[in-house]
Design a protein around this motif. Structure first.
Motif, PDB file in Angstrom:
ATOM      1  N   PRO A   1     -52.992 -13.661 -17.567  1.00  0.00           N
ATOM      2  CA  PRO A   1     -51.182 -13.809 -17.980  1.00  0.00           C
ATOM      3  C   PRO A   1     -50.211 -14.604 -16.794  1.00  0.00           C
ATOM      4  O   PRO A   1     -48.913 -14.793 -17.370  1.00  0.00           O
TER       5      PRO A   1
ATOM      6  N   GLY B   1     -44.478 -10.400 -15.159  1.00  0.00           N
ATOM      7  CA  GLY B   1     -43.915 -11.161 -16.573  1.00  0.00           C
ATOM      8  C   GLY B   1     -44.026 -10.837 -17.382  1.00  0.00           C
ATOM      9  O   GLY B   1     -44.187  -9.493 -17.496  1.00  0.00           O
ATOM     10  N   GLY B   2     -43.407 -11.639 -18.264  1.00  0.00           N
ATOM     11  CA  GLY B   2     -42.910 -10.676 -19.798  1.00  0.00           C
ATOM     12  C   GLY B   2     -44.825 -10.551 -20.205  1.00  0.00           C
ATOM     13  O   GLY B   2     -44.397  -9.162 -20.833  1.00  0.00           O
ATOM     14  N   ILE B   3     -45.535 -10.990 -20.277  1.00  0.00           N
ATOM     15  CA  ILE B   3     -47.205 -10.020 -20.548  1.00  0.00           C
ATOM     16  C   ILE B   3     -47.408  -9.065 -19.710  1.00  0.00           C
ATOM     17  O   ILE B   3     -47.729  -7.728 -20.027  1.00  0.00           O
TER      18      ILE B   3
ATOM     19  N   ASN C   1     -48.956 -25.091 -15.323  1.00  0.00           N
ATOM     20  CA  ASN C   1     -49.801 -23.834 -15.473  1.00  0.00           C
ATOM     21  C   ASN C   1     -51.446 -24.285 -14.993  1.00  0.00           C
ATOM     22  O   ASN C   1     -52.594 -23.810 -14.792  1.00  0.00           O
TER      23      ASN C   1
ATOM     24  N   VAL D   1     -58.393 -15.494 -23.838  1.00  0.00           N
ATOM     25  CA  VAL D   1     -58.158 -14.377 -25.086  1.00  0.00           C
ATOM     26  C   VAL D   1     -57.630 -15.546 -25.988  1.00  0.00           C
ATOM     27  O   VAL D   1     -56.535 -15.906 -26.108  1.00  0.00           O
TER      28      VAL D   1
ATOM     29  N   ASN E   1     -51.752 -20.409 -20.722  1.00  0.00           N
ATOM     30  CA  ASN E   1     -51.695 -21.286 -21.205  1.00  0.00           C
ATOM     31  C   ASN E   1     -51.612 -22.991 -21.007  1.00  0.00           C
ATOM     32  O   ASN E   1     -50.694 -22.942 -19.550  1.00  0.00           O
TER      33      ASN E   1
ATOM     34  N   ALA F   1     -44.186 -15.500 -27.211  1.00  0.00           N
ATOM     35  CA  ALA F   1     -44.616 -13.697 -27.334  1.00  0.00           C
ATOM     36  C   ALA F   1     -45.092 -13.026 -25.952  1.00  0.00           C
ATOM     37  O   ALA F   1     -45.808 -13.481 -25.375  1.00  0.00           O
ATOM     38  N   THR F   2     -44.954 -12.725 -25.712  1.00  0.00           N
ATOM     39  CA  THR F   2     -44.606 -11.243 -24.609  1.00  0.00           C
ATOM     40  C   THR F   2     -45.493 -10.338 -25.100  1.00  0.00           C
ATOM     41  O   THR F   2     -46.934  -9.214 -24.292  1.00  0.00           O
TER      42      THR F   2
ATOM     43  N   MET G   1     -48.690  -9.995 -27.225  1.00  0.00           N
ATOM     44  CA  MET G   1     -49.702 -10.326 -26.719  1.00  0.00           C
ATOM     45  C   MET G   1     -50.268  -9.283 -25.921  1.00  0.00           C
ATOM     46  O   MET G   1     -51.355  -9.081 -25.453  1.00  0.00           O
TER      47      MET G   1
ATOM     48  N   HIS H   1     -56.639 -22.611 -29.260  1.00  0.00           N
ATOM     49  CA  HIS H   1     -55.516 -21.776 -28.883  1.00  0.00           C
ATOM     50  C   HIS H   1     -54.407 -22.645 -29.212  1.00  0.00           C
ATOM     51  O   HIS H   1     -53.620 -22.495 -28.103  1.00  0.00           O
TER      52      HIS H   1
ATOM     53  N   ASP I   1     -48.664 -10.739  -8.702  1.00  0.00           N
ATOM     54  CA  ASP I   1     -47.530 -11.629  -8.688  1.00  0.00           C
ATOM     55  C   ASP I   1     -47.022 -12.252  -7.258  1.00  0.00           C
ATOM     56  O   ASP I   1     -46.908 -12.343  -6.217  1.00  0.00           O
TER      57      ASP I   1
ATOM     58  N   ILE J   1     -56.068 -16.037 -20.187  1.00  0.00           N
ATOM     59  CA  ILE J   1     -54.569 -16.020 -20.662  1.00  0.00           C
ATOM     60  C   ILE J   1     -53.211 -16.739 -21.437  1.00  0.00           C
ATOM     61  O   ILE J   1     -53.298 -17.458 -22.148  1.00  0.00           O
TER      62      ILE J   1
ATOM     63  N   GLY K   1     -48.003 -18.038 -15.123  1.00  0.00           N
ATOM     64  CA  GLY K   1     -47.533 -19.842 -15.295  1.00  0.00           C
ATOM     65  C   GLY K   1     -46.337 -19.470 -16.797  1.00  0.00           C
ATOM     66  O   GLY K   1     -45.968 -18.370 -17.690  1.00  0.00           O
ATOM     67  N   LEU K   2     -46.157 -20.569 -16.731  1.00  0.00           N
ATOM     68  CA  LEU K   2     -44.511 -20.891 -17.956  1.00  0.00           C
ATOM     69  C   LEU K   2     -45.345 -20.816 -18.882  1.00  0.00           C
ATOM     70  O   LEU K   2     -45.981 -20.813 -19.927  1.00  0.00           O
ATOM     71  N   PRO K   3     -44.419 -20.232 -19.996  1.00  0.00           N
ATOM     72  CA  PRO K   3     -44.070 -19.786 -21.604  1.00  0.00           C
ATOM     73  C   PRO K   3     -43.444 -20.640 -21.629  1.00  0.00           C
ATOM     74  O   PRO K   3     -42.879 -21.925 -20.941  1.00  0.00           O
TER      75      PRO K   3
END
Ligand SMILES: NC(=O)C1=CN([C@@H]2O[C@H](COP(=O)(O)OP(=O)(O)OC[C@H]3O[C@@H](n4cnc5c(N)ncnc54)[C@H](O)[C@@H]3O)[C@@H](O)[C@H]2O)C=CC1
Ligand SMILES: O=C([O-])CC(=O)C(=O)O
Length: 359
Positions: free
Chosen positions: A122, A57-59, A140, A192, A165, A270-271, A274, A223, A80, A163, A124-126
């Protein structure tokens, strides 16, 4: 070993097989950077075994890169449900000592987790613009539950950095999973919140006109939105702010995630910052696990600092995870009022996580 096994042609064949694991090998868990036993390139300096779940993923991608650069990591497992062959091949070419292996899909989760010391999640969906972190709950919560069930089964003593959310609810979900499996140790489960601290340090340093690396702002609570509570009265080195500065800084720190979501305009949250924050927090955990003294970071953990079962404050990281949880310290009136609002929302988010597990 065959008498010719160490001939140049055999060595090249072995390395080629390692470099180009087929998708079929990856799916069987026989390729993906699993080195042939006779391969000379063993790597694997003494260090910790770390898994990143959601590594494509992005992160996950940037975090995998940063963990591959960490000299405390000897083995790095990238897991993944999509694209790990490519990310693993890519990261594995970095000439740092950690040995990288990739794992794809639920049938390889057990192999990804077995033997791990630290698991960073990290997955899951952003968010997209207009969403709250809580809007991610439905997707998530189930992802975190399944991954934590894997942790309980395959590396029950690993320290977990969570991480995904909404962290305010996913940490309670993870705790329930571990309790049910009989593996729960509150010290080993860390939400985190380091990005909140990184943002607070950055924005405060901008206002003060100093280097952000010289600033340390404790950020407590949780958070999400108003649960993110920067303690501007406890900034190190000591400094003071006008009421306008306090109002500007508090709002900006609480909305830092939304600021990025809106700037990315539908392309995620944020990736990069993060991944930087997660790598910093993981490094602190690893230094604590190694036995370094005085490693202190803010984290969302099981806590008795307030009446809530989970709360973020400064914690001392040691061999077993969050070894010591520090109290809030003296708060001013503005912070006390913020704390009351934060606790109300946090309490609901915690309850939501626990109820999800009791359904
Ligand atoms: N704690 C914090 O401060 C922050 C948390 N986040 C959260 O981190 C999460 C990830 O964000 P991004 O990397 O931007 O999202 P992304 O969508 O770019 O990456 C998520 C990755 O998770 C993978 N994934 C989905 N289901 C999975 C499963 N069952 N097992 C393993 N992997 C799975 C996806 O395939 C994808 O590669 C989000 O929930 C986001 O809200 C984001 C920024 C800050
Ligand atoms: O805002 C989001 O959705 C991602 C996040 O948690 C952050 O950037 O702090």
């Amino acid at each position: 070993m065959h008498p010719d096994a160490n001939s140049p042609s055999h060595r090249i064949a072995r390395v080629a097989a390692h470099l180009n694991p087929s998708r079929a090998q990856m799916e069987e868990g026989t390729g993906s950077g699993l080195r042939p036993a006779a391969c000379r390139a063993k790597g694997g300096a003494p260090g910790f075994k770390v898994a990143v779940l959601g590594a494509a993923g992005g992160i996950g991608q940037s975090l995998s890169l940063l963990m591959k650069m960490n000299p405390l990591v000897s083995v790095l497992h990238l897991y993944d449900v999509v694209n790990t062959p490519g990310v693993t091949a890519d990261v594995s070419h970095m000439d740092t000592s950690a040995v990288v292996r990739g794992f794809l899909g639920p049938q390889q989760l057990e192999a990804a987790l077995t033997g791990m010391d630290l698991v960073i999640i990290p997955a899951g969906l952003p968010r997209k613009p207009g969403m709250t972190r809580d809007d991610l709950f439905n997707k998530n919560a189930g992802i975190v539950r399944a991954l934590c069930e894997g942790v309980a089964k395959s590396c029950p003593n690993a320290i977990v950095n969570l991480i995904s959310n909404p962290v305010n609810s996913t940490v309670p979900i993870a705790a329930e999973v571990f309790k049910r499996a009989g593996t729960y140790s509150p010290k080993r489960l860390l939400g985190v919140t380091t990005l909140d601290v990184a943002r607070a340090n950055t924005f405060v340093a901008e206002v003060l006109g100093v280097d952000p690396r010289e600033v340390n702002v404790p950020v407590v609570g949780g958070h999400a939105g108003i649960t993110i509570l920067p303690l501007l009265s406890q900034v190190s080195p000591p400094c003071s702010f006008t009421p306008d500065e306090i109002s500007y800084l508090t709002t900006r720190i609480q909305n830092g995630g939304t600021e990025v979501v809106e700037a990315k305009a539908g392309a995620g949250s944020a990736t990069l910052s993060m991944a930087f924050a997660a790598a910093k927090f993981a490094d602190a955990c690893l230094r604590g696990m190694r036995g370094d003294a005085g490693v202190v970071e803010c984290s969302y953990v099981a806590s008795e600092v307030t009446e809530l079962p989970f709360f973020a404050t400064k914690v001392r990281l040691g061999r077993g995870g969050a070894e010591e949880i520090f109290p809030l310290g003296p708060l001013n009136d503005f912070e006390r009022a913020g704390l009351e609002k934060a606790k109300k929302e946090l309490s609901e988010s915690i309850q939501k996580g626990v109820s999800f597990m009791n359904k």
